[in-house]
Design a protein around this motif. Structure first.
Motif, mmCIF file in Angstrom:
data_model
loop_
_atom_site.group_PDB
_atom_site.id
_atom_site.type_symbol
_atom_site.label_atom_id
_atom_site.label_comp_id
_atom_site.label_asym_id
_atom_site.label_seq_id
_atom_site.Cartn_x
_atom_site.Cartn_y
_atom_site.Cartn_z
ATOM 1 N N GLN A 1 0.613 -1.004 0.055
ATOM 2 C CA GLN A 1 0.170 -0.036 -0.466
ATOM 3 C C GLN A 1 0.862 1.018 0.057
ATOM 4 O OE1 GLN A 1 -2.671 0.112 3.307
ATOM 5 N NE2 GLN A 1 -3.551 2.429 2.663
ATOM 6 N N VAL A 2 0.629 2.211 -0.622
ATOM 7 C CA VAL A 2 1.482 3.336 -0.515
ATOM 8 C C VAL A 2 1.040 4.223 -0.018
ATOM 9 C CG1 VAL A 2 2.588 5.461 -2.972
ATOM 10 C CG2 VAL A 2 2.210 2.516 -3.735
ATOM 11 N N GLN A 3 1.395 5.296 -0.086
ATOM 12 C CA GLN A 3 1.327 6.497 1.292
ATOM 13 C C GLN A 3 2.468 7.108 1.421
ATOM 14 O OE1 GLN A 3 0.800 4.747 5.575
ATOM 15 N NE2 GLN A 3 -0.082 7.133 5.960
ATOM 16 N N LEU A 4 1.876 8.194 1.117
ATOM 17 C CA LEU A 4 2.663 9.477 1.382
ATOM 18 C C LEU A 4 2.164 10.255 2.919
ATOM 19 C CD1 LEU A 4 2.298 11.137 -2.430
ATOM 20 C CD2 LEU A 4 4.075 9.253 -1.292
ATOM 21 N N VAL A 5 3.775 10.645 3.259
ATOM 22 C CA VAL A 5 2.652 11.429 4.162
ATOM 23 C C VAL A 5 3.564 13.038 4.446
ATOM 24 C CG1 VAL A 5 2.910 11.974 7.275
ATOM 25 C CG2 VAL A 5 2.621 9.944 5.911
ATOM 26 N N GLU A 6 2.949 14.415 4.017
ATOM 27 C CA GLU A 6 3.647 15.394 4.255
ATOM 28 C C GLU A 6 4.421 16.215 5.385
ATOM 29 O OE1 GLU A 6 1.084 15.589 0.691
ATOM 30 O OE2 GLU A 6 0.815 14.843 3.033
ATOM 31 N N SER A 7 4.929 16.684 6.468
ATOM 32 C CA SER A 7 5.458 17.864 7.111
ATOM 33 C C SER A 7 6.119 18.655 6.998
ATOM 34 C CB SER A 7 5.949 16.323 8.212
ATOM 35 O OG SER A 7 7.236 15.734 7.402
ATOM 36 N N GLY A 8 6.046 19.581 8.027
ATOM 37 C CA GLY A 8 6.659 20.840 8.095
ATOM 38 C C GLY A 8 6.226 21.867 7.547
ATOM 39 N N LEU A 20 9.517 21.586 3.499
ATOM 40 C CA LEU A 20 8.349 20.446 3.372
ATOM 41 C C LEU A 20 8.727 19.140 3.095
ATOM 42 C CD1 LEU A 20 5.098 22.411 1.566
ATOM 43 C CD2 LEU A 20 6.150 22.225 4.413
ATOM 44 N N SER A 21 8.270 18.296 3.936
ATOM 45 C CA SER A 21 9.302 16.556 3.388
ATOM 46 C C SER A 21 7.826 16.349 2.846
ATOM 47 C CB SER A 21 9.210 16.216 5.085
ATOM 48 O OG SER A 21 10.782 16.891 5.370
ATOM 49 N N CYS A 22 8.045 16.004 2.501
ATOM 50 C CA CYS A 22 7.244 14.232 1.348
ATOM 51 C C CYS A 22 7.627 12.702 1.956
ATOM 52 C CB CYS A 22 6.931 14.292 0.214
ATOM 53 S SG CYS A 22 5.623 12.855 -0.284
ATOM 54 N N ALA A 23 7.023 11.786 2.852
ATOM 55 C CA ALA A 23 8.184 10.128 3.580
ATOM 56 C C ALA A 23 7.309 10.356 2.153
ATOM 57 C CB ALA A 23 7.861 10.184 4.596
ATOM 58 N N ASN A 72 13.815 7.654 1.645
ATOM 59 C CA ASN A 72 12.581 7.692 0.395
ATOM 60 C C ASN A 72 11.470 9.428 0.564
ATOM 61 O OD1 ASN A 72 11.458 6.280 -1.413
ATOM 62 N ND2 ASN A 72 9.683 5.436 -0.246
ATOM 63 N N THR A 73 12.712 10.030 0.928
ATOM 64 C CA THR A 73 11.987 11.457 1.049
ATOM 65 C C THR A 73 12.252 12.246 -0.010
ATOM 66 O OG1 THR A 73 11.920 11.075 3.300
ATOM 67 C CG2 THR A 73 11.672 13.096 2.321
ATOM 68 N N VAL A 74 11.063 13.488 -0.388
ATOM 69 C CA VAL A 74 10.967 14.677 -1.244
ATOM 70 C C VAL A 74 11.159 15.859 -0.661
ATOM 71 C CG1 VAL A 74 9.567 15.640 -3.168
ATOM 72 C CG2 VAL A 74 11.028 13.019 -2.943
ATOM 73 N N TYR A 75 11.819 16.498 -0.794
ATOM 74 C CA TYR A 75 11.389 18.351 -0.529
ATOM 75 C C TYR A 75 10.997 19.068 -0.750
ATOM 76 C CZ TYR A 75 14.510 15.926 3.409
ATOM 77 O OH TYR A 75 15.113 14.344 4.080
ATOM 78 N N LEU A 76 10.402 20.206 0.331
ATOM 79 C CA LEU A 76 9.905 21.468 -1.012
ATOM 80 C C LEU A 76 11.173 22.834 0.454
ATOM 81 C CD1 LEU A 76 8.533 23.023 -3.247
ATOM 82 C CD2 LEU A 76 6.823 23.262 -2.163
ATOM 83 N N GLN A 77 11.892 23.324 -0.459
ATOM 84 C CA GLN A 77 12.174 24.114 0.245
ATOM 85 C C GLN A 77 11.742 25.144 0.369
ATOM 86 O OE1 GLN A 77 14.974 24.519 2.943
ATOM 87 N NE2 GLN A 77 13.910 27.233 2.738
ATOM 88 N N TYR A 90 0.299 19.978 -0.622
ATOM 89 C CA TYR A 90 0.630 18.331 -0.789
ATOM 90 C C TYR A 90 1.856 18.187 -2.014
ATOM 91 C CZ TYR A 90 -4.682 19.517 0.061
ATOM 92 O OH TYR A 90 -5.731 19.445 0.322
ATOM 93 N N CYS A 91 2.360 16.301 -2.113
ATOM 94 C CA CYS A 91 3.010 15.787 -2.357
ATOM 95 C C CYS A 91 2.074 14.730 -3.213
ATOM 96 C CB CYS A 91 4.141 15.095 -2.042
ATOM 97 S SG CYS A 91 3.819 14.102 -1.031
ATOM 98 N N ALA A 92 2.407 14.724 -4.657
ATOM 99 C CA ALA A 92 1.982 13.591 -5.411
ATOM 100 C C ALA A 92 2.713 12.361 -5.982
ATOM 101 C CB ALA A 92 0.255 14.163 -5.717
ATOM 102 N N THR A 93 2.510 11.553 -6.719
ATOM 103 C CA THR A 93 2.924 10.424 -7.907
ATOM 104 C C THR A 93 2.717 9.311 -7.348
ATOM 105 O OG1 THR A 93 5.388 9.678 -7.331
ATOM 106 C CG2 THR A 93 4.053 9.332 -5.612
ATOM 107 N N ASP A 94 3.325 8.709 -8.819
ATOM 108 C CA ASP A 94 2.260 7.529 -9.895
ATOM 109 C C ASP A 94 3.450 6.928 -10.036
ATOM 110 O OD1 ASP A 94 -0.849 8.430 -11.008
ATOM 111 O OD2 ASP A 94 0.597 6.172 -11.074
ATOM 112 N N MET A 95 3.567 5.859 -10.505
ATOM 113 C CA MET A 95 4.642 5.024 -11.016
ATOM 114 C C MET A 95 4.758 5.806 -12.753
ATOM 115 S SD MET A 95 3.892 1.563 -9.576
ATOM 116 C CE MET A 95 3.745 1.115 -7.800
ATOM 117 N N GLU A 96 5.228 7.103 -12.701
ATOM 118 C CA GLU A 96 4.950 7.531 -13.608
ATOM 119 C C GLU A 96 6.804 7.472 -14.080
ATOM 120 O OE1 GLU A 96 2.609 9.663 -16.055
ATOM 121 O OE2 GLU A 96 1.085 8.832 -15.648
#
Length: 118
Positions: A1-8, A20-23, A72-77, A90-96
């Motif tokens: 199950q894919v889960q994304l969690v933003e914080s910051g 901001l972090s997207c784990a 396994n995190t992407v940031y937005l500074q 929000y962060c988002a992803t897909d298998m693209e």
């Protein structure tokens, strides 16, 4: 199950900065494109930055998106923040591999509130 969690997110004064972090769990973010988006009250969701699978970082004005692959995190500074940057981010992803269909990504986080105010 894919889960994304933003914080910051939080309250910051104009001119300030936030990161901001997207784990992610359930998939490896560095294999895929990842985007950051925001939605202000009464407005439609808009894209902020998107990074393709073969990019380590990207800059657009005051904002920088970057990857931390071991975490396994992407940031937005976000720098030099303005009141008009106030929104839920929000962060988002897909298998693209690229950002062509970034507004149709399947996996979204729950969002983190950013408020820029004095």
């Amino acid at each position: 199950q894919v889960q994304l969690v933003e914080s910051g997110g939080g309250l910051v004064q104009p001119g300030g900065s936030l990161r901001l972090s997207c784990a992610a769990s359930g998939l490896t973010l560095n294999h895929y494109a990842v985007g950051w988006y925001r939605q202000a009250p009464g407005k439609v969701r808009e894209g902020v930055l998107c990074i393709s699978s073969n990019d380590g970082s990207s800059v657009k004005g005051r904002f920088t998106i970057s990857r931390d692959n071991p975490k396994n995190t992407v940031y937005l500074q976000m720098n030099s923040l303005k009141p008009e940057d106030t929104a839920v981010y929000y962060c988002a992803t897909d298998m693209e591999l690229n950002c062509t269909n970034q507004y149709f990504f399947d996996y979204w986080g729950q969002g983190t509130q950013v408020t820029v105010s004095s």
